[in-house]
Motif scaffolding. Sequence first.
Motif, PDB file in Angstrom:
ATOM      1  N   LYS A 163       0.858  -1.180   0.000  1.00  0.00           N
ATOM      2  CA  LYS A 163       0.000   0.000   0.000  1.00  0.00           C
ATOM      3  C   LYS A 163       0.890   1.223   0.000  1.00  0.00           C
ATOM      4  N   ALA A 164       0.692   2.053  -1.003  1.00  0.00           N
ATOM      5  CA  ALA A 164       1.460   3.284  -1.132  1.00  0.00           C
ATOM      6  C   ALA A 164       0.652   4.455  -0.612  1.00  0.00           C
ATOM      7  N   GLY A 165       1.364   5.475  -0.183  1.00  0.00           N
ATOM      8  CA  GLY A 165       0.726   6.709   0.229  1.00  0.00           C
ATOM      9  C   GLY A 165       1.594   7.889  -0.145  1.00  0.00           C
ATOM     10  N   GLY A 166       0.969   8.947  -0.613  1.00  0.00           N
ATOM     11  CA  GLY A 166       1.755  10.107  -0.991  1.00  0.00           C
ATOM     12  C   GLY A 166       0.926  11.383  -1.032  1.00  0.00           C
ATOM     13  N   VAL A 167       1.431  12.420  -0.405  1.00  0.00           N
ATOM     14  CA  VAL A 167       0.916  13.782  -0.546  1.00  0.00           C
ATOM     15  C   VAL A 167       2.132  14.669  -0.721  1.00  0.00           C
ATOM     16  N   ALA A 168       1.918  15.923  -1.026  1.00  0.00           N
ATOM     17  CA  ALA A 168       3.046  16.820  -1.241  1.00  0.00           C
ATOM     18  C   ALA A 168       3.974  16.807  -0.027  1.00  0.00           C
ATOM     19  N   GLY A 169       5.212  16.386  -0.259  1.00  0.00           N
ATOM     20  CA  GLY A 169       6.220  16.376   0.794  1.00  0.00           C
ATOM     21  C   GLY A 169       6.424  15.056   1.484  1.00  0.00           C
ATOM     22  N   TYR A 170       5.481  14.106   1.365  1.00  0.00           N
ATOM     23  CA  TYR A 170       5.572  12.855   2.110  1.00  0.00           C
ATOM     24  C   TYR A 170       5.155  11.673   1.230  1.00  0.00           C
ATOM     25  N   SER A 171       5.829  10.540   1.434  1.00  0.00           N
ATOM     26  CA  SER A 171       5.441   9.322   0.738  1.00  0.00           C
ATOM     27  C   SER A 171       5.878   8.112   1.558  1.00  0.00           C
ATOM     28  N   SER A 172       5.088   7.069   1.503  1.00  0.00           N
ATOM     29  CA  SER A 172       5.382   5.845   2.247  1.00  0.00           C
ATOM     30  C   SER A 172       4.943   4.629   1.447  1.00  0.00           C
ATOM     31  N   HIS A 173       5.536   3.501   1.788  1.00  0.00           N
ATOM     32  CA  HIS A 173       5.121   2.236   1.198  1.00  0.00           C
ATOM     33  C   HIS A 173       5.167   1.170   2.286  1.00  0.00           C
ATOM     34  N   ALA A 174       4.063   0.447   2.466  1.00  0.00           N
ATOM     35  CA  ALA A 174       4.005  -0.690   3.374  1.00  0.00           C
ATOM     36  C   ALA A 174       3.910  -1.956   2.527  1.00  0.00           C
ATOM     37  N   VAL A 175       4.744  -2.955   2.832  1.00  0.00           N
ATOM     38  CA  VAL A 175       4.855  -4.134   1.966  1.00  0.00           C
ATOM     39  C   VAL A 175       4.860  -5.400   2.811  1.00  0.00           C
ATOM     40  N   LEU A 176       4.060  -6.375   2.399  1.00  0.00           N
ATOM     41  CA  LEU A 176       4.112  -7.728   2.943  1.00  0.00           C
ATOM     42  C   LEU A 176       4.405  -8.705   1.811  1.00  0.00           C
ATOM     43  N   VAL A 177       5.304  -9.663   2.081  1.00  0.00           N
ATOM     44  CA  VAL A 177       5.577 -10.754   1.137  1.00  0.00           C
ATOM     45  C   VAL A 177       5.330 -12.042   1.913  1.00  0.00           C
ATOM     46  N   GLU A 186       4.936 -15.219   1.338  1.00  0.00           N
ATOM     47  CA  GLU A 186       5.695 -16.448   1.075  1.00  0.00           C
ATOM     48  C   GLU A 186       7.017 -16.466   1.826  1.00  0.00           C
ATOM     49  N   TYR A 187       7.581 -15.304   2.050  1.00  0.00           N
ATOM     50  CA  TYR A 187       8.864 -15.219   2.741  1.00  0.00           C
ATOM     51  C   TYR A 187       8.748 -14.584   4.128  1.00  0.00           C
ATOM     52  N   ASN A 188       7.519 -14.298   4.563  1.00  0.00           N
ATOM     53  CA  ASN A 188       7.286 -13.686   5.870  1.00  0.00           C
ATOM     54  C   ASN A 188       8.021 -12.352   6.008  1.00  0.00           C
ATOM     55  N   ILE A 189       8.126 -11.614   4.895  1.00  0.00           N
ATOM     56  CA  ILE A 189       8.821 -10.332   4.874  1.00  0.00           C
ATOM     57  C   ILE A 189       7.845  -9.201   5.169  1.00  0.00           C
ATOM     58  N   ALA A 190       8.266  -8.282   6.024  1.00  0.00           N
ATOM     59  CA  ALA A 190       7.575  -7.015   6.236  1.00  0.00           C
ATOM     60  C   ALA A 190       8.565  -5.898   5.916  1.00  0.00           C
ATOM     61  N   LEU A 191       8.136  -4.931   5.129  1.00  0.00           N
ATOM     62  CA  LEU A 191       9.037  -3.875   4.669  1.00  0.00           C
ATOM     63  C   LEU A 191       8.311  -2.539   4.705  1.00  0.00           C
ATOM     64  N   THR A 192       8.948  -1.531   5.282  1.00  0.00           N
ATOM     65  CA  THR A 192       8.401  -0.179   5.257  1.00  0.00           C
ATOM     66  C   THR A 192       9.430   0.768   4.657  1.00  0.00           C
TER      67      THR A 192
END
Length: 530
Positions: A332-346, A348-354
């Motif tokens: 899930k991506a998020g973005g407004v002027a000046g800020y952006s984020s991405h939250a990621v789950l994988v 199969e590999y039990n990966i969490a990434l921000t």
Amino acid sequence: MKNQRYCPPPGFLLPPPTNVRPLPHISDFEHILRSYPWSKKTTIAIKASVGGKSVYEYAHRAGEEETGNMYDTKIRIASVTKLFTVLAVLLSKPQIGWEDLITKFVPGLEEEPYAEVTIGALAGQTSGLGRFGYVGDLALIPGFSPAQLGLPNVTHKLPGCDIYPGGEVCSKPQVLDMFNDPAYHPTSPNSGPLYSNIAYNLLGMALEHVHSKSYEQIIQELIFDPIGMKDSSYETPSKADGILPQSGDRWFAAPFSNFNPSGGIWSTPNDMLLFLEALQSHKLLSATQTRKWLQPSSLLPSLHQLVGAPWEIFRPTDVEVAVPRPIDLYTKAGGVAGYSSHAVLVPEYNIALTIHAAGDDATRAVQDLLPLVAKPLIAHVDEEVRAQVHHNYAGTYVSSDGMKRMILMVDDGPGLWVKNAVMNGVNILPILASMQSLSASNAFARMYPTNIDSKTSEKESWSMMLDREKEGSERGFAEQECGSWNWGDPARYAGQPLDRVVFLMREGRATGLGMVAWGTAANDILHREV
């Protein structure tokens, strides 16, 4: 990408890893970062874990040569907030049902235009609502000239509220007036997805209706508090706690107010990783509920993208893993002027990434960083998985009378390769192949952890599937030759599935196995030779 020779079943090829070594480095990461035009003017923070164990982190403040401690600093996550809104809806059962109409929860919302708009459609971006409502309406932007686009002069006046974060906030009646205005009515619900922020405003109103509390208090009580997200809120932080715009920066740091359900959260990289790990460990939702939430709800023209609620599901095929294939990233991506984020789950590999960024080019930075970090991270964990499976499962398994034997190996294919399978002196693989109209002269099989819920038990349930090697040119129209989801449970004997395999586990390692239909899972275990 190599031709995909195999057609494995849906799900994981091998069990998710445990106790993964940290990713030692990302090759040329600093050099690559410096090559991007945004690198010196953008603050970034990256954190990743596997199974709740930290495996990688990197942070850099704009204008500083050294990495800074950014992990407890608040950054606006924008539309990543939508994950929290949908999770709150899921946690509000049975008061809110996925197929319930939104009119059930928003008194005053006109029945006819919203007669087909469900909670699930709003969450899955198929409600037919537009993107913003009053926000960003050109008629309200100071200095905009309609003539520059050949537009006529405005013949009616909008209320002038909710046009931008920090501006005049619409009252509840004004919000309802907007949704009831034919100009903002939904069109063709449940057709193709159209990204809508105001859809989430309605979800927030539904939550407030059933809980009789403010949306912000609901998220605090249902999610922030149980998980321990102490540094997350909807309030703009101080300069001591967060990354805020400097003089002259035109960033959206003001409160989002009515748009809080769509994008109002401020959070830290540590808190966001905590949130993703809570989803992985099923702290708030069960494993079954979580898997259901991760299912896609809409297709897109791209073969590599799907839409969920509100997941943006990427399926890249250029990740360097041992078995080339699409890798499912629930993002899930998020973005407004000046800020952006991405939250990621994988999963199969039990990966969490921000990934978080702040700066004029924050959105571009996050888009560039996602593959730069995710690809080597997944490749690293893939190597760890295969090494662990070799250690924990591969080997020769023999019955006490020597009449039953199986040899399992980790090769260059998916799952565990069944090199040999003899039951009561019979080589069963050619016989099973003939029963399925496959070549008996070249019969091999593979085992897959199709019942992943059994992973933490002393008896892990896997499935054995016969190989059907297909070069890319032999898969047929729309890859019909790879209908592996239709090949499981092909035959039974006395009610027991011939493809079911049970591993006996001790401290994470297989000590034996049983083939259920042959009765070996109950009394004549094949013991793993050491």
